[in-house]
Design a protein around this motif. Structure first.
Motif, mmCIF file in Angstrom:
data_model
loop_
_atom_site.group_PDB
_atom_site.id
_atom_site.type_symbol
_atom_site.label_atom_id
_atom_site.label_comp_id
_atom_site.label_asym_id
_atom_site.label_seq_id
_atom_site.Cartn_x
_atom_site.Cartn_y
_atom_site.Cartn_z
ATOM 1 N N PHE A 69 11.131 -0.959 -5.716
ATOM 2 C CA PHE A 69 11.302 0.214 -5.217
ATOM 3 C C PHE A 69 10.451 1.111 -5.433
ATOM 4 C CE2 PHE A 69 12.715 4.649 -5.848
ATOM 5 C CZ PHE A 69 13.027 5.089 -4.264
ATOM 6 N N THR B 186 0.830 -1.263 0.162
ATOM 7 C CA THR B 186 0.119 0.521 0.230
ATOM 8 C C THR B 186 0.992 1.377 -0.123
ATOM 9 O OG1 THR B 186 -0.510 0.194 2.374
ATOM 10 C CG2 THR B 186 -2.037 -1.685 1.286
ATOM 11 N N VAL C 269 11.241 -4.997 -0.834
ATOM 12 C CA VAL C 269 10.849 -3.184 -1.083
ATOM 13 C C VAL C 269 12.411 -2.825 -0.709
ATOM 14 C CG1 VAL C 269 9.257 -2.018 -0.986
ATOM 15 C CG2 VAL C 269 8.326 -4.279 -0.922
ATOM 16 N N ILE C 270 11.836 -1.923 -1.591
ATOM 17 C CA ILE C 270 13.385 -0.741 -1.092
ATOM 18 C C ILE C 270 12.260 0.497 -0.725
ATOM 19 C CG2 ILE C 270 15.483 0.791 -1.359
ATOM 20 C CD1 ILE C 270 16.576 -1.743 -2.783
ATOM 21 N N ARG C 271 12.678 1.129 0.441
ATOM 22 C CA ARG C 271 12.118 2.934 -0.171
ATOM 23 C C ARG C 271 12.988 3.666 0.255
ATOM 24 N NH1 ARG C 271 5.929 2.547 1.454
ATOM 25 N NH2 ARG C 271 4.727 0.089 2.056
ATOM 26 N N GLY C 272 12.460 4.864 -0.850
ATOM 27 C CA GLY C 272 13.558 5.833 -0.447
ATOM 28 C C GLY C 272 12.965 6.868 -1.402
ATOM 29 N N LEU C 273 13.769 8.031 -1.566
ATOM 30 C CA LEU C 273 13.596 9.055 -3.018
ATOM 31 C C LEU C 273 14.300 9.007 -4.435
ATOM 32 C CD1 LEU C 273 14.940 11.534 -0.661
ATOM 33 C CD2 LEU C 273 12.060 10.988 -0.782
ATOM 34 N N CYS C 274 12.806 8.508 -4.875
ATOM 35 C CA CYS C 274 13.394 8.389 -6.559
ATOM 36 C C CYS C 274 14.081 9.454 -6.934
ATOM 37 C CB CYS C 274 12.535 8.567 -7.565
ATOM 38 S SG CYS C 274 11.314 9.449 -7.506
ATOM 39 N N LYS C 275 14.419 9.818 -7.952
ATOM 40 C CA LYS C 275 15.892 11.208 -8.686
ATOM 41 C C LYS C 275 15.152 11.983 -8.674
ATOM 42 C CE LYS C 275 18.021 9.950 -11.863
ATOM 43 N NZ LYS C 275 18.780 8.470 -12.852
ATOM 44 N N GLU D 243 14.973 13.864 -4.972
ATOM 45 C CA GLU D 243 15.465 13.350 -3.932
ATOM 46 C C GLU D 243 15.903 15.480 -3.795
ATOM 47 O OE1 GLU D 243 18.407 11.868 -5.938
ATOM 48 O OE2 GLU D 243 18.986 10.094 -5.140
ATOM 49 N N ASN E 145 8.910 7.795 -0.942
ATOM 50 C CA ASN E 145 8.659 7.389 -0.138
ATOM 51 C C ASN E 145 7.758 9.652 -0.341
ATOM 52 O OD1 ASN E 145 8.429 6.078 1.484
ATOM 53 N ND2 ASN E 145 11.146 6.593 1.954
ATOM 54 N N ARG F 90 6.279 6.692 -6.721
ATOM 55 C CA ARG F 90 5.664 5.751 -7.814
ATOM 56 C C ARG F 90 6.777 4.149 -7.181
ATOM 57 N NH1 ARG F 90 10.642 5.295 -11.540
ATOM 58 N NH2 ARG F 90 11.990 6.516 -9.918
#
Lengths: 129, 129
Positions: free
Chosen positions: A80, A63, A118-124, A127, A83, A87
């Motif tokens: 990916f 989700t 699952v890797i969560r983070g910030l996409c390009k 960022e 957050n 996306r």
DNA sequence: ATCCTTAACAGGAATGATTCCTATTAAGCT
DNA sequence: AGCTTAATAGGAATCATTCCTGTTAAGGAT
């Protein structure tokens, strides 16, 4: 399990899921197909997504902002999730080592049905705030 | 970020999360603390769980049967989730290999903030229907 | 010790994703 | 062509979570 009949709307949903890498939500599937199927109901979308998942033809990715996301590509792969913008992107399968899951199953007393990485983070794009 | 004041209820919530391996939902946290804090409000539980997560003192494990589950143990580890009874169990950290996530971040254009590895299946008690 | 600012709170309303319900339509066998 | 029942629309119901309003209290300033 009950008999599964042919359904143009369900077929269209599966084709949509297979033709994109955007991992749409139920609402997004609904909006994408509504023009071609004016009588389409949101309940139908939810019911068919659930059925496709039961049949193993689609997967729930997780989700994002309170909405489940769906994936029509069932070959093992990871994801990916941004957050900020939500996306969801495909990644190659990340495996924790040969036989590792089976070993854990024996040790901790479970039988695995699926592994999700699952890797969560910030996409390009997100960022730089 | 705003100043964080002392709060007995939030402290109790964190102590509860740290003292169990059951990964309770907001509702379960509420029911567990209500006897000791009769005036406790469900909204307060949600607000404080969100704040604890923001502070990095707790983690969202994932949703089980539509309810988010929380973990007060923040050292890296993985989870098993039973598809039948919803039990969430801790597993040792499953890592996809040294430097692997960083490499993927460069390749696919993201900066990772957290990695989640979840195994779903049936626990021992649920295996035999 | 008292005053002040504002975080924390209760309680109830609102939101929003998902599911349920009922009557209707249509797959696809017989 | 007839029959069984899966698929469906549309709207109501459910239920986890968030929002809102007025009140309380943490903790620094006076």
């Amino acid at each position: 399990m009950a008999i599964v009949r042919q359904s143009k709307k369900r077929d269209a949903m599966l084709a949509l899921l297979r033709g994109t890498d955007r991992h749409p939500s139920a609402e997004q599937v609904y909006r994408a197909l509504k023009p071609d199927y004016p009588g389409l109901s949101l309940a139908t979308v939810y019911r068919n997504l659930a059925q496709l998942c039961e049949q193993g033809l689609a997967l729930r990715v997780g989700t994002v902002n309170g909405q489940e996301r769906y994936d029509g590509h069932t070959r093992p792969h990871s994801h990916f999730i941004c957050n900020r913008c939500g996306r969801v992107a495909d990644l190659p399968q990340l495996s924790p080592g040969e036989g590792c899951v089976e070993r854990l199953g024996v040790q901790y007393g479970f039988t695995a049905q699926r592994c999700e990485f699952v890797i969560r983070g910030l996409c390009k794009d997100c960022e730089d705030f």
